[in-house]
Design an enzyme around this catalytic site. Structure first.
Site, mmCIF file in Angstrom:
data_model
loop_
_atom_site.group_PDB
_atom_site.id
_atom_site.type_symbol
_atom_site.label_atom_id
_atom_site.label_comp_id
_atom_site.label_asym_id
_atom_site.label_seq_id
_atom_site.Cartn_x
_atom_site.Cartn_y
_atom_site.Cartn_z
ATOM 1 N N TYR A 17 0.834 -1.226 0.000
ATOM 2 C CA TYR A 17 0.000 0.000 0.000
ATOM 3 C C TYR A 17 0.866 1.274 0.000
ATOM 4 N N ASP A 37 9.814 -7.516 -3.063
ATOM 5 C CA ASP A 37 8.550 -7.815 -2.368
ATOM 6 C C ASP A 37 8.270 -9.309 -2.536
ATOM 7 N N ASN A 41 1.507 -9.862 0.751
ATOM 8 C CA ASN A 41 0.315 -9.025 0.939
ATOM 9 C C ASN A 41 0.142 -8.057 -0.232
ATOM 10 N N SER A 131 5.884 3.482 13.407
ATOM 11 C CA SER A 131 4.445 3.674 13.581
ATOM 12 C C SER A 131 4.155 4.441 14.865
ATOM 13 N N TYR A 156 3.157 -7.074 16.978
ATOM 14 C CA TYR A 156 3.419 -6.198 15.824
ATOM 15 C C TYR A 156 4.059 -4.886 16.303
ATOM 16 N N LYS A 160 8.084 -2.940 15.815
ATOM 17 C CA LYS A 160 8.448 -1.567 15.430
ATOM 18 C C LYS A 160 9.393 -0.969 16.478
ATOM 19 N N ASN A 204 -8.873 -4.769 8.464
ATOM 20 C CA ASN A 204 -8.892 -4.470 9.898
ATOM 21 C C ASN A 204 -9.069 -2.981 10.152
ATOM 22 N N LEU A 206 -10.152 1.143 9.595
ATOM 23 C CA LEU A 206 -11.419 1.861 9.473
ATOM 24 C C LEU A 206 -11.790 2.213 8.029
ATOM 25 N N ARG A 237 -8.031 9.800 15.938
ATOM 26 C CA ARG A 237 -6.766 9.436 15.294
ATOM 27 C C ARG A 237 -6.323 10.562 14.377
ATOM 28 N N ARG A 300 -13.263 -1.904 21.198
ATOM 29 C CA ARG A 300 -12.368 -2.957 20.705
ATOM 30 C C ARG A 300 -11.172 -3.045 21.644
ATOM 31 N N ASP A 303 -7.699 -0.699 21.892
ATOM 32 C CA ASP A 303 -7.781 0.592 21.204
ATOM 33 C C ASP A 303 -7.295 1.735 22.099
HETATM 34 P P1 NAD Z 1 1.449 -3.667 3.065
HETATM 35 O O1 NAD Z 1 1.166 -4.991 3.659
HETATM 36 O O2 NAD Z 1 0.490 -3.141 2.049
HETATM 37 O O3 NAD Z 1 2.909 -3.663 2.399
HETATM 38 C C1 NAD Z 1 3.976 -4.414 2.911
HETATM 39 C C2 NAD Z 1 4.606 -5.168 1.741
HETATM 40 O O4 NAD Z 1 5.730 -5.902 2.233
HETATM 41 C C3 NAD Z 1 3.654 -6.173 1.094
HETATM 42 O O5 NAD Z 1 3.627 -5.945 -0.307
HETATM 43 C C4 NAD Z 1 4.251 -7.536 1.436
HETATM 44 O O6 NAD Z 1 4.042 -8.482 0.408
HETATM 45 C C5 NAD Z 1 5.719 -7.201 1.646
HETATM 46 N N1 NAD Z 1 6.452 -8.071 2.577
HETATM 47 C C6 NAD Z 1 6.098 -8.425 3.850
HETATM 48 N N2 NAD Z 1 7.036 -9.221 4.387
HETATM 49 C C7 NAD Z 1 8.018 -9.374 3.450
HETATM 50 C C8 NAD Z 1 9.242 -10.094 3.407
HETATM 51 N N3 NAD Z 1 9.643 -10.845 4.434
HETATM 52 N N4 NAD Z 1 9.997 -10.032 2.288
HETATM 53 C C9 NAD Z 1 9.599 -9.289 1.228
HETATM 54 N N5 NAD Z 1 8.441 -8.601 1.204
HETATM 55 C C10 NAD Z 1 7.653 -8.646 2.301
HETATM 56 O O7 NAD Z 1 1.629 -2.633 4.258
HETATM 57 P P2 NAD Z 1 1.651 -1.040 4.248
HETATM 58 O O8 NAD Z 1 0.381 -0.550 4.835
HETATM 59 O O9 NAD Z 1 2.084 -0.535 2.926
HETATM 60 O O10 NAD Z 1 2.772 -0.790 5.346
HETATM 61 C C11 NAD Z 1 4.123 -0.558 4.985
HETATM 62 C C12 NAD Z 1 4.948 -0.407 6.249
HETATM 63 O O11 NAD Z 1 4.440 0.672 7.016
HETATM 64 C C13 NAD Z 1 4.938 -1.622 7.169
HETATM 65 O O12 NAD Z 1 6.219 -1.754 7.729
HETATM 66 C C14 NAD Z 1 3.928 -1.240 8.235
HETATM 67 O O13 NAD Z 1 4.191 -1.898 9.451
HETATM 68 C C15 NAD Z 1 4.183 0.245 8.350
HETATM 69 N N6 NAD Z 1 3.038 1.017 8.860
HETATM 70 C C16 NAD Z 1 1.836 0.908 8.239
HETATM 71 C C17 NAD Z 1 0.749 1.625 8.734
HETATM 72 C C18 NAD Z 1 -0.611 1.497 8.078
HETATM 73 O O14 NAD Z 1 -1.611 1.842 8.728
HETATM 74 N N7 NAD Z 1 -0.722 1.030 6.850
HETATM 75 C C19 NAD Z 1 0.910 2.471 9.845
HETATM 76 C C20 NAD Z 1 2.166 2.575 10.432
HETATM 77 C C21 NAD Z 1 3.230 1.831 9.936
HETATM 78 C C1 WQD Z 2 -9.063 3.504 13.662
HETATM 79 C C2 WQD Z 2 -10.253 3.839 14.553
HETATM 80 C C3 WQD Z 2 -11.121 2.010 15.851
HETATM 81 C C4 WQD Z 2 -12.626 -0.343 12.527
HETATM 82 C C5 WQD Z 2 -3.886 0.492 13.476
HETATM 83 C C6 WQD Z 2 -2.694 -0.149 14.136
HETATM 84 C C7 WQD Z 2 -1.567 0.821 14.232
HETATM 85 C C8 WQD Z 2 -1.247 1.424 12.865
HETATM 86 C C9 WQD Z 2 -2.475 1.947 12.186
HETATM 87 C C10 WQD Z 2 0.511 0.191 11.826
HETATM 88 C C11 WQD Z 2 -10.165 3.194 15.931
HETATM 89 C C12 WQD Z 2 -12.132 2.505 14.862
HETATM 90 C C13 WQD Z 2 -12.035 0.664 13.266
HETATM 91 C C14 WQD Z 2 -14.035 -0.541 12.631
HETATM 92 C C15 WQD Z 2 -14.154 1.252 14.201
HETATM 93 N N1 WQD Z 2 -0.712 0.474 11.954
HETATM 94 N N2 WQD Z 2 -12.791 1.451 14.088
HETATM 95 N N3 WQD Z 2 -14.731 0.280 13.463
HETATM 96 O O1 WQD Z 2 -6.341 1.004 15.487
HETATM 97 O O2 WQD Z 2 -5.685 3.420 15.006
HETATM 98 O O3 WQD Z 2 -4.257 1.623 14.241
HETATM 99 O O4 WQD Z 2 -3.489 0.935 12.172
HETATM 100 O O5 WQD Z 2 1.450 0.514 12.467
HETATM 101 O O6 WQD Z 2 -0.483 0.111 14.736
HETATM 102 O O7 WQD Z 2 -3.086 -0.563 15.439
HETATM 103 O O8 WQD Z 2 -6.431 1.946 13.126
HETATM 104 O O9 WQD Z 2 -8.032 1.837 11.287
HETATM 105 O O10 WQD Z 2 -7.948 -0.082 12.928
HETATM 106 O O11 WQD Z 2 -8.882 2.093 13.666
HETATM 107 O O12 WQD Z 2 -14.848 1.948 14.940
HETATM 108 O O13 WQD Z 2 -14.627 -1.440 12.011
HETATM 109 O O14 WQD Z 2 -11.434 3.318 13.945
HETATM 110 O O15 WQD Z 2 -11.724 1.674 17.056
HETATM 111 O O16 WQD Z 2 -10.683 4.115 16.835
HETATM 112 P P1 WQD Z 2 -5.744 1.994 14.592
HETATM 113 P P2 WQD Z 2 -7.831 1.380 12.683
#
Ligand code: NAD
Ligand code: WQD
Length: 344
Positions: A17, A37, A41, A131, A156, A160, A204, A206, A237, A300, A303
């Site tokens: 993503y 990659d 995912n 994160s 998870y 980080k 998972n 929102l 958030r 949840r 949270d």
């Molecule tokens: P995502 O799952 O869409 O992208 C991660 C990519 O990494 C996927 O394409 C997956 O196939 C690849 N991958 C996973 N493990 C691998 C491995 N061992 N070798 C090679 N490729 C691998 O996730 P995203 O939302 O794009 O998140 C990117 C990064 O940002 C992650 O480290 C995530 O923890 C962090 N992050 C995401 C969020 C969020 O809400 N999306 C928030 C904070 C931090």
């Molecule tokens: C946002 C808000 C829920 C779903 C997660 C990870 C965090 C980071 C970002 C990677 C919350 C509420 C959600 C639903 C709802 N990722 N909600 N109904 O929990 O802030 O963070 O993603 O590092 O580590 O924990 O994100 O999008 O799950 O939730 O009411 O069906 O939406 O309670 O308040 P969150 P989220």
């Protein structure tokens, strides 16, 4: 075709993503991009989507970062790498509670392998996906980079925290320099309508749950608790547009290459504004013209009540600022969701 004279960046997780949006930002600025990659995912079709936006594809290696010989072979072949952006990780909080070793193995062994290869090959610049989860339930808002890192609620989140520590320690004893970007809640999709989040199975988070409810995949959006100590009772958030997050990576790479700053730096990547779940729902309804069916449910587990970023450091030192509004986040997410449905 590689652009001679422009930097070459390795982007791990570059078909995911946030990674795919960052690949596009880099290619559009004429940087050369190599992606690793394992498609755990994501889909290889994302390469075609990137090409349809940028007119070219990155070099792609479909390998797992836990496979050290395969990773060494990439470094042996790609001799021009100047920096690495490390997105690749597993990120489902609930799954990490059920399968902690899967998360520790995937997220930490891949990081250690990557840093080993970087140091062996004198690739000394690393941007790490961290994160806001490291702050847990903050005592003071907004959270600054100096706010305490709280005990992780999930494996998870712990990957980080430990990841940041591994990188910090290594930058103190090697030539490696690193910037950890602590993202708040990345949402939305690319303005072209060609890239966005592709959650496998039930999402998972929102915003994908909102858009999937809007197209009828779910009968209603479950709202997890309306009895929090916030103005409307729902959690708050700092939602940030994924394209703003992508731009932060370009700027972080450029800062590392310029040699500015400390060997290890941390920046918050958020807008600085918190929105409640109900405010996000309202913004979605405005963007889509639809009424979203909702149902208030129990809180949840795990949270956080409210969290949003102090972005002074990233604005002033990194020189980056989020520019896109909540309305743009919701309208781009909605365009993306509709494009997925139209393909089915
Ligand atoms: P995502 O799952 O869409 O992208 C991660 C990519 O990494 C996927 O394409 C997956 O196939 C690849 N991958 C996973 N493990 C691998 C491995 N061992 N070798 C090679 N490729 C691998 O996730 P995203 O939302 O794009 O998140 C990117 C990064 O940002 C992650 O480290 C995530 O923890 C962090 N992050 C995401 C969020 C969020 O809400 N999306 C928030 C904070 C931090
Ligand atoms: C946002 C808000 C829920 C779903 C997660 C990870 C965090 C980071 C970002 C990677 C919350 C509420 C959600 C639903 C709802 N990722 N909600 N109904 O929990 O802030 O963070 O993603 O590092 O580590 O924990 O994100 O999008 O799950 O939730 O009411 O069906 O939406 O309670 O308040 P969150 P989220």
């Amino acid at each position: 075709m590689a652009n001679p004279g422009k930097g070459t960046f390795l982007i791990t997780g570059g078909l995911g993503y946030i990674g795919s949006h960052t690949v596009v930002e880099m290619l559009q600025r004429n940087y050369n991009v190599v992606v690793i990659d394992n498609l755990s995912n994501s889909s290889e079709l994302v390469l075609d989507r990137i090409a349809s936006i940028c007119g070219r594809k990155p070099v792609f290696y479909p390998i797992d970062l836990c496979d050290k010989p395969a990773l060494e072979a990439v470094f042996a072949k790609e001799k021009e790498l100047q920096a690495v952006i490390h997105f690749a990780a597993l990120k489902a909080v609930g799954e990490s509670v059920e399968k902690p070793l899967l998360y520790y193995k995937n997220n930490l062994i891949s990081l250690v392998n990557l840093m080993d290869c970087m140091i062996e090959n004198s690739v000394n610049n690393l941007v790490f996906s961290s994160s806001c989860t490291v702050y847990g339930e903050p005592d003071v808002l907004p959270v600054t980079e100096k706010s305490p890192v709280k005990q992780a609620i999930s494996p998870y989140g712990n990957t980080k925290q430990v990841g940041e520590e591994i990188i910090h320690d290594t930058t103190q004893s090697s030539q490696l320099r690193s910037i950890a970007l602590r993202y708040f809640n990345p949402v939305g999709a690319h303005s072209s309508g060609k890239l966005g989040e592709l959650p496998l199975g039930k999402p998972n988070n929102l915003v994908p749950l909102i858009t999937q409810t809007a197209v009828g995949i779910f009968p209603f959006l479950r709202i997890f608790g309306n009895d929090y100590s916030t103005p409307d009772g729902t959690c708050i958030r700092d939602y940030i547009h994924v394209e703003d997050v992508a731009v932060a990576h370009v700027i972080a790479c450029e800062r590392l290459l310029s040699g500015k700053g400390e060997n290890y730096e941390v920046f918050n990547i958020g807008t600085g504004t918190g929105y409640s779940v109900l405010e996000v729902v309202k913004a979605f309804e405005k963007a889509s013209g639809l009424n979203l069916p909702i149902q208030i449910e129990e809180r949840r587990a795990g949270d956080i009540e409210k969290v949003f970023a102090d972005t002074s450091l990233s604005n002033q030192i990194l020189g980056w600022k989020a520019t896109r509004s909540l309305d743009e986040m919701m309208s781009s997410a909605w365009v993306w969701q509709q494009s997925l449905i139209n393909k089915e």
